[in-house]
Design a protein around this motif. Structure first.
Motif, PDB file in Angstrom:
ATOM      1  N   VAL A  36      -7.112   2.830  -6.438  1.00 17.35           N
ATOM      2  CA  VAL A  36      -6.645   1.605  -6.945  1.00 17.35           C
ATOM      3  C   VAL A  36      -7.692   1.152  -8.301  1.00 17.35           C
ATOM      4  O   VAL A  36      -8.873   2.310  -8.298  1.00 17.35           O
ATOM      5  CB  VAL A  36      -7.016   1.340  -5.729  1.00 17.35           C
TER       6      VAL A  36
ATOM      7  N   ILE B  92      -2.491   1.204  -9.504  1.00 21.57           N
ATOM      8  CA  ILE B  92      -2.700   2.436  -8.720  1.00 21.57           C
ATOM      9  C   ILE B  92      -2.442   3.391  -9.974  1.00 21.57           C
ATOM     10  O   ILE B  92      -1.420   3.487 -10.749  1.00 21.57           O
ATOM     11  CB  ILE B  92      -1.731   2.701  -7.183  1.00 21.57           C
TER      12      ILE B  92
ATOM     13  N   LEU C 106      -7.809  -4.818  -1.508  1.00 18.28           N
ATOM     14  CA  LEU C 106      -8.401  -3.738  -1.134  1.00 18.28           C
ATOM     15  C   LEU C 106      -9.466  -3.765  -2.395  1.00 18.28           C
ATOM     16  O   LEU C 106      -9.410  -5.258  -2.587  1.00 18.28           O
ATOM     17  CB  LEU C 106      -6.707  -2.884  -1.912  1.00 18.28           C
TER      18      LEU C 106
ATOM     19  N   VAL D 199      -4.679  -9.514  -1.011  1.00 17.70           N
ATOM     20  CA  VAL D 199      -4.718  -8.361  -1.183  1.00 17.70           C
ATOM     21  C   VAL D 199      -6.000  -8.435  -0.745  1.00 17.70           C
ATOM     22  O   VAL D 199      -6.950  -9.207  -1.052  1.00 17.70           O
ATOM     23  CB  VAL D 199      -4.651  -8.049  -2.902  1.00 17.70           C
TER      24      VAL D 199
ATOM     25  N   VAL E  63      -2.733  -5.782  -8.520  1.00 18.60           N
ATOM     26  CA  VAL E  63      -3.126  -4.296  -8.063  1.00 18.60           C
ATOM     27  C   VAL E  63      -3.017  -3.233  -8.607  1.00 18.60           C
ATOM     28  O   VAL E  63      -0.888  -3.654  -9.472  1.00 18.60           O
ATOM     29  CB  VAL E  63      -2.532  -4.549  -6.839  1.00 18.60           C
TER      30      VAL E  63
ATOM     31  N   VAL F 230      -7.568  -4.628  -9.241  1.00 18.10           N
ATOM     32  CA  VAL F 230      -7.238  -5.588  -8.338  1.00 18.10           C
ATOM     33  C   VAL F 230      -8.507  -6.637  -9.040  1.00 18.10           C
ATOM     34  O   VAL F 230      -9.617  -7.050  -9.612  1.00 18.10           O
ATOM     35  CB  VAL F 230      -8.327  -5.475  -6.839  1.00 18.10           C
TER      36      VAL F 230
ATOM     37  N   VAL G 167      -4.976   4.481  -1.356  1.00 17.62           N
ATOM     38  CA  VAL G 167      -4.072   4.217  -0.436  1.00 17.62           C
ATOM     39  C   VAL G 167      -2.886   4.838  -0.773  1.00 17.62           C
ATOM     40  O   VAL G 167      -2.561   6.241  -1.523  1.00 17.62           O
ATOM     41  CB  VAL G 167      -3.393   2.596  -1.631  1.00 17.62           C
TER      42      VAL G 167
ATOM     43  N   LYS H 286       4.517  -3.078  -0.917  1.00 18.27           N
ATOM     44  CA  LYS H 286       3.803  -1.296  -0.307  1.00 18.27           C
ATOM     45  C   LYS H 286       3.683  -0.657  -1.718  1.00 18.27           C
ATOM     46  O   LYS H 286       4.394  -0.911  -2.001  1.00 18.27           O
ATOM     47  CB  LYS H 286       5.084  -1.159   0.572  1.00 18.27           C
ATOM     48  N   ALA H 287       2.706   0.036  -1.142  1.00 16.15           N
ATOM     49  CA  ALA H 287       3.090   1.005  -2.150  1.00 16.15           C
ATOM     50  C   ALA H 287       3.824   2.068  -2.314  1.00 16.15           C
ATOM     51  O   ALA H 287       4.343   2.904  -1.360  1.00 16.15           O
ATOM     52  CB  ALA H 287       0.968   1.623  -2.543  1.00 16.15           C
TER      53      ALA H 287
ATOM     54  N   GLN I 131       1.293   2.450   2.035  1.00 20.03           N
ATOM     55  CA  GLN I 131       0.046   1.032   2.371  1.00 20.03           C
ATOM     56  C   GLN I 131       0.732  -0.022   2.534  1.00 20.03           C
ATOM     57  O   GLN I 131       1.325  -0.644   1.190  1.00 20.03           O
ATOM     58  CB  GLN I 131      -0.896   1.742   2.105  1.00 20.03           C
ATOM     59  N   THR I 132       0.632  -0.873   2.596  1.00 23.68           N
ATOM     60  CA  THR I 132       0.828  -3.023   2.266  1.00 23.68           C
ATOM     61  C   THR I 132      -0.683  -3.434   1.358  1.00 23.68           C
ATOM     62  O   THR I 132      -1.663  -2.585   2.170  1.00 23.68           O
ATOM     63  CB  THR I 132       0.991  -3.630   3.608  1.00 23.68           C
ATOM     64  N   ILE I 133      -0.399  -3.480   0.219  1.00 27.49           N
ATOM     65  CA  ILE I 133      -1.316  -3.430  -0.547  1.00 27.49           C
ATOM     66  C   ILE I 133      -0.728  -4.674  -0.910  1.00 27.49           C
ATOM     67  O   ILE I 133      -2.305  -6.108  -1.475  1.00 27.49           O
ATOM     68  CB  ILE I 133      -0.811  -3.064  -1.818  1.00 27.49           C
TER      69      ILE I 133
END
Length: 443
Positions: A367, A381, A398, A396, A379, A370, A404, A360-361, A408-410
């Protein structure tokens, strides 16, 4: 003299009575609770070791887990030492109270003995009658009768004070003996935990020896990890440079648009004047540029929204969530010399976790990149002028430029080169890396 002794004795006895302590203090109960939590963490760490052994042979992850067990075991012993210190302080206070009560009891007995001797010498009724009838007046006789009553009450109070002091002394002796027993039991627990620490240290030595015996295979794993991390660092540098270039280009575009606006308004004013030359000359309006905004500390903070995001990230230092729910630090930040004699320069922290666990973020952001590096996803951010990078991901979903939110699940935890689930978390600014653990909340 008597009217001063009685109140003092009452105050002293009341103070000793209020000083009585419960069997366990709040601090001791809290230490017990912390000890249970640490023991639970040790059990979970061993479960992770057992789980890793089922899917892969001995690895650096196993060494990291046993080091974690040793650290936790050290915390258990430190916890017990604090408990022993509290017990020592309680023993000292109890012994001090016993000494004071014993001294007070001796004083009370001496005073009581003196009053009894005096009463014996003046035990006949004629002495009391003579004492009363020898008064110079009726009021003086009443005062003498009152004095005799007070003296009798004083002797009764002396006896009561002796009994109360004996009870308090007995209670303090019991507290002292109970505390000594508890200390003895705690010392036995400490001895067992120290033996367990020695066993774990021996187990670690065996693990280190076995890892060293892997020789070239282990060296290959470490070399591959270093190359992979170098590629991740390069990807971070590219992402930061691109973000800076885009911010600079945007700033130049906005400056050019502002200059064009000013030029256009000035040209429009001149054309109006040329179209009507006979008209009374009018002073052309002065076109002023927009108010100059204070230059930000970074080119990446090109808008008030980004400044707010950046400030919020800074204010949350030490309280950011971990990227995985359950995990352990396999390799810490910076230059780390492993027990097997190998030195690793880690730009972030390597976190071990179950393969497939959600990643998670750690904060709101955008972002920035990626990418795929050596069959793993990375990833990056952007949080104002700060960046968080998550590598060794899978799944991933994204895209660059996407917003994000915290938690949040990335992506998901992927297996590393040794077959163990892990991710790398790197926190950085546009100019340097930072220790992620100093930004994350304590677990």
């Amino acid at each position: 003299m008597l009217k001063f002794i009685i109140p003092i004795l009452i105050i002293v006895l009341t103070a000793f009575n209020s000083a009585a302590q419960p069997p366990k203090t709040k601090e001791q109960l809290e230490l017990e609770r912390q000890r249970q939590e640490i023991k639970k963490e040790i059990e979970q760490t061993q479960q992770l070791r057992d789980k890793n052994k089922k899917v892969t042979k001995l690895s650096l992850a196993d060494l990291a887990l046993i080091n974690r067990k040793l650290d936790l075991q050290g915390n258990v012993i430190e916890n017990i030492n604090r408990d022993i210190n509290i017990l020592d302080n309680n023993i000292y206070r109890s012994q001090r109270d016993i000494n004071k009560l014993s001294l007070l009891l001796d004083t009370l007995k001496r005073e009581y003995a003196k009053s009894m001797v005096y009463a014996y010498k003046n035990r006949s009724n004629s002495d009391f009658l003579n004492f009363i009838f020898s008064a110079s007046s009726f009021n003086d006789a009443i005062k003498r009768i009152t004095y005799l009553k007070s003296y009798r009450a004083y002797r009764e109070m002396q006896g009561e004070n002796i009994l109360r002091t004996q009870q308090l002394l007995h209670g303090r002796v019991q507290d002292l003996n109970g505390t000594k027993i508890r200390k003895s039991e705690t010392l036995q627990v400490q001895s067992k935990e120290l033996d367990l620490l020695a066993q774990q240290q021996e187990e670690k030595n065996q693990v280190v020896s076995k890892l060293k015996a892997q020789g070239k295979e282990l060296d290959n794993h470490i070399a591959a990890a270093k190359k992979q991390m170098a590629k991740v660092s390069a990807a971070i540098a590219v992402a930061i440079k691109r973000a800076r270039d885009e911010a600079i280009a945007k700033a130049k575009a906005e400056a050019k648009a502002e200059a064009d606006r000013i030029k256009k308004e000035e040209a429009l004013a001149k054309s109006k004047a040329a179209a009507n030359p006979t008209a009374k000359p009018v002073t052309a309006p002065v076109v002023k540029p927009k108010a100059v905004v204070k230059k930000p500390e970074s080119v990446l903070l090109s808008s008030p929204e980004l400044v707010t995001l950046n400030t919020s990230f800074e204010n949350n230092k030490g309280s950011l969530p971990w990227p995985v729910e359950r995990g352990y630090v396999m390799v810490k930040y910076g230059t780390q010399k492993l027990d097997i004699g190998v030195t690793i320069d880690n730009p972030g922290i390597t976190i071990g976790s179950d393969i497939g666990s959600p990643v998670k973020a750690i904060f709101d952001g955008e972002v920035s990149s990626v990418s795929n590096i050596d069959n793993m996803q990375v990833v990056i951010i952007k949080h104002g002028r700060y960046f968080s990078t998550y590598s060794n991901l899978s799944g991933v979903n994204l895209s660059r430029g996407q917003s994000v939110h915290t938690g949040q699940t990335i992506g998901r935890v992927a297996a590393n080169d040794e077959g163990v689930g892990s991710i790398d978390l790197i926190t950085s600014t546009e100019s340097s890396n930072m220790n992620p653990e100093s930004w994350l909340r304590r677990r």
